[in-house]
Write a protein that holds these residues in place. Structure first.
Motif, short mmCIF file in Angstrom:
data_model
loop_
_atom_site.label_atom_id
_atom_site.label_comp_id
_atom_site.label_asym_id
_atom_site.label_seq_id
_atom_site.Cartn_x
_atom_site.Cartn_y
_atom_site.Cartn_z
N ARG A 1 -28.75 -46.37 4.54
CA ARG A 1 -29.25 -45.24 3.74
C ARG A 1 -28.96 -43.92 4.46
O ARG A 1 -28.48 -42.95 3.85
N ALA A 2 -29.20 -43.88 5.77
CA ALA A 2 -28.94 -42.66 6.54
C ALA A 2 -27.46 -42.31 6.49
O ALA A 2 -27.09 -41.13 6.39
N TRP A 3 -26.58 -43.32 6.54
CA TRP A 3 -25.13 -43.06 6.46
C TRP A 3 -24.78 -42.49 5.10
O TRP A 3 -24.05 -41.51 5.01
N TRP A 4 -25.29 -43.10 4.02
CA TRP A 4 -25.01 -42.58 2.68
C TRP A 4 -25.50 -41.14 2.54
O TRP A 4 -24.84 -40.31 1.91
N GLU A 5 -26.66 -40.84 3.11
CA GLU A 5 -27.21 -39.48 2.99
C GLU A 5 -26.36 -38.45 3.72
O GLU A 5 -26.33 -37.29 3.35
N LYS A 6 -25.63 -38.86 4.76
CA LYS A 6 -24.78 -37.93 5.51
C LYS A 6 -23.39 -37.78 4.90
O LYS A 6 -22.69 -36.83 5.21
N LEU A 7 -23.01 -38.72 4.04
CA LEU A 7 -21.67 -38.70 3.46
C LEU A 7 -21.48 -37.45 2.60
O LEU A 7 -22.32 -37.11 1.78
N ASP A 8 -20.39 -36.77 2.83
CA ASP A 8 -20.08 -35.55 2.07
C ASP A 8 -18.86 -35.84 1.20
O ASP A 8 -17.73 -35.61 1.60
N MET A 9 -19.12 -36.38 0.02
CA MET A 9 -18.05 -36.75 -0.89
C MET A 9 -17.45 -35.50 -1.52
O MET A 9 -18.16 -34.53 -1.78
N PRO A 10 -16.13 -35.49 -1.76
CA PRO A 10 -15.52 -34.34 -2.43
C PRO A 10 -16.24 -34.01 -3.73
O PRO A 10 -16.67 -34.91 -4.46
N VAL A 11 -16.38 -32.76 -4.03
CA VAL A 11 -17.16 -32.30 -5.18
C VAL A 11 -16.66 -32.88 -6.48
O VAL A 11 -17.44 -33.23 -7.36
N ASP A 12 -15.35 -33.02 -6.63
CA ASP A 12 -14.80 -33.48 -7.91
C ASP A 12 -14.75 -35.00 -8.04
O ASP A 12 -14.21 -35.53 -8.99
N PHE A 13 -15.32 -35.76 -7.09
CA PHE A 13 -15.37 -37.21 -7.16
C PHE A 13 -16.67 -37.67 -7.79
O PHE A 13 -17.74 -37.16 -7.45
N THR A 14 -16.59 -38.67 -8.66
CA THR A 14 -17.80 -39.38 -9.08
C THR A 14 -17.99 -40.53 -8.10
O THR A 14 -17.06 -40.92 -7.38
N LEU A 15 -19.17 -41.08 -8.06
CA LEU A 15 -19.42 -42.23 -7.19
C LEU A 15 -18.52 -43.39 -7.61
O LEU A 15 -17.97 -44.10 -6.77
N ASN A 16 -18.34 -43.56 -8.92
CA ASN A 16 -17.49 -44.63 -9.41
C ASN A 16 -16.06 -44.47 -8.90
O ASN A 16 -15.44 -45.44 -8.44
N GLU A 17 -15.52 -43.28 -8.96
CA GLU A 17 -14.16 -43.04 -8.47
C GLU A 17 -14.06 -43.33 -6.97
O GLU A 17 -13.10 -43.95 -6.51
N PHE A 18 -15.06 -42.92 -6.21
CA PHE A 18 -15.10 -43.19 -4.77
C PHE A 18 -15.06 -44.69 -4.51
O PHE A 18 -14.28 -45.17 -3.67
N LEU A 19 -15.89 -45.45 -5.22
CA LEU A 19 -15.95 -46.89 -4.99
C LEU A 19 -14.67 -47.59 -5.44
O LEU A 19 -14.18 -48.48 -4.75
N VAL A 20 -14.11 -47.20 -6.59
CA VAL A 20 -12.87 -47.81 -7.07
C VAL A 20 -11.74 -47.59 -6.07
O VAL A 20 -11.01 -48.52 -5.72
N LYS A 21 -11.61 -46.35 -5.58
CA LYS A 21 -10.54 -46.04 -4.63
C LYS A 21 -10.78 -46.72 -3.28
O LYS A 21 -9.84 -47.17 -2.62
N THR A 22 -12.04 -46.83 -2.86
CA THR A 22 -12.38 -47.50 -1.61
C THR A 22 -12.07 -49.00 -1.69
O THR A 22 -11.48 -49.57 -0.76
N LEU A 23 -12.45 -49.64 -2.79
CA LEU A 23 -12.18 -51.07 -2.94
C LEU A 23 -10.69 -51.36 -3.09
O LEU A 23 -10.19 -52.38 -2.62
N GLU A 24 -9.94 -50.45 -3.72
CA GLU A 24 -8.48 -50.59 -3.80
C GLU A 24 -7.88 -50.54 -2.40
O GLU A 24 -7.02 -51.35 -2.04
N ALA A 25 -8.34 -49.60 -1.58
CA ALA A 25 -7.84 -49.48 -0.21
C ALA A 25 -8.21 -50.72 0.60
O ALA A 25 -7.39 -51.21 1.40
N ALA A 26 -9.41 -51.26 0.41
CA ALA A 26 -9.82 -52.47 1.14
C ALA A 26 -8.95 -53.65 0.74
O ALA A 26 -8.55 -54.46 1.60
#
Length: 104
Positions: A19-44
């Protein structure tokens, strides 16, 4: 766009360190959480496939399979899209304190 926020995800996370890690994460303003997760799982998935090239059978990482894409469709504004399902396959202890990708 309707999506959960990073803050809502953090609030729903029971593991305090995560939770503390998620709270510190500074995601780009134009990203939705869904886009972040889709791109992260594609990279994985890509990283696991690349690492698997040098692993022996039985050691290969199977926990990040390629995403499954549905049929391409068109929105009313003429934008092409497709539904995508990304997954993580893990061995997880019952209290979620340990999760590892499956291997094979």
């Amino acid at each position: 766009m309707n999506d959960i926020t990073l803050q809502e995800l953090a609030q729903a996370t029971e593991d305090e360190a995560l939770r503390a890690w998620w709270e510190k994460l500074d995601m780009p303003v134009d990203f939705t959480l869904n886009e972040f997760l889709v791109k992260t799982l594609e990279a994985a998935s890509i990283a696991a496939a690349q690492k698997n090239e040098s692993l022996s059978p039985g050691e290969k990482i199977l926990g990040y399979p390629p995403a499954a894409n549905g049929a391409i469709a068109r929105t009313g504004s003429n934008q092409l899209f497709f539904p995508r399902t990304s997954t993580v396959v893990s061995r997880v202890v019952v209290n979620l304190d340990l999760a590892t990708p499956t291997v094979g």
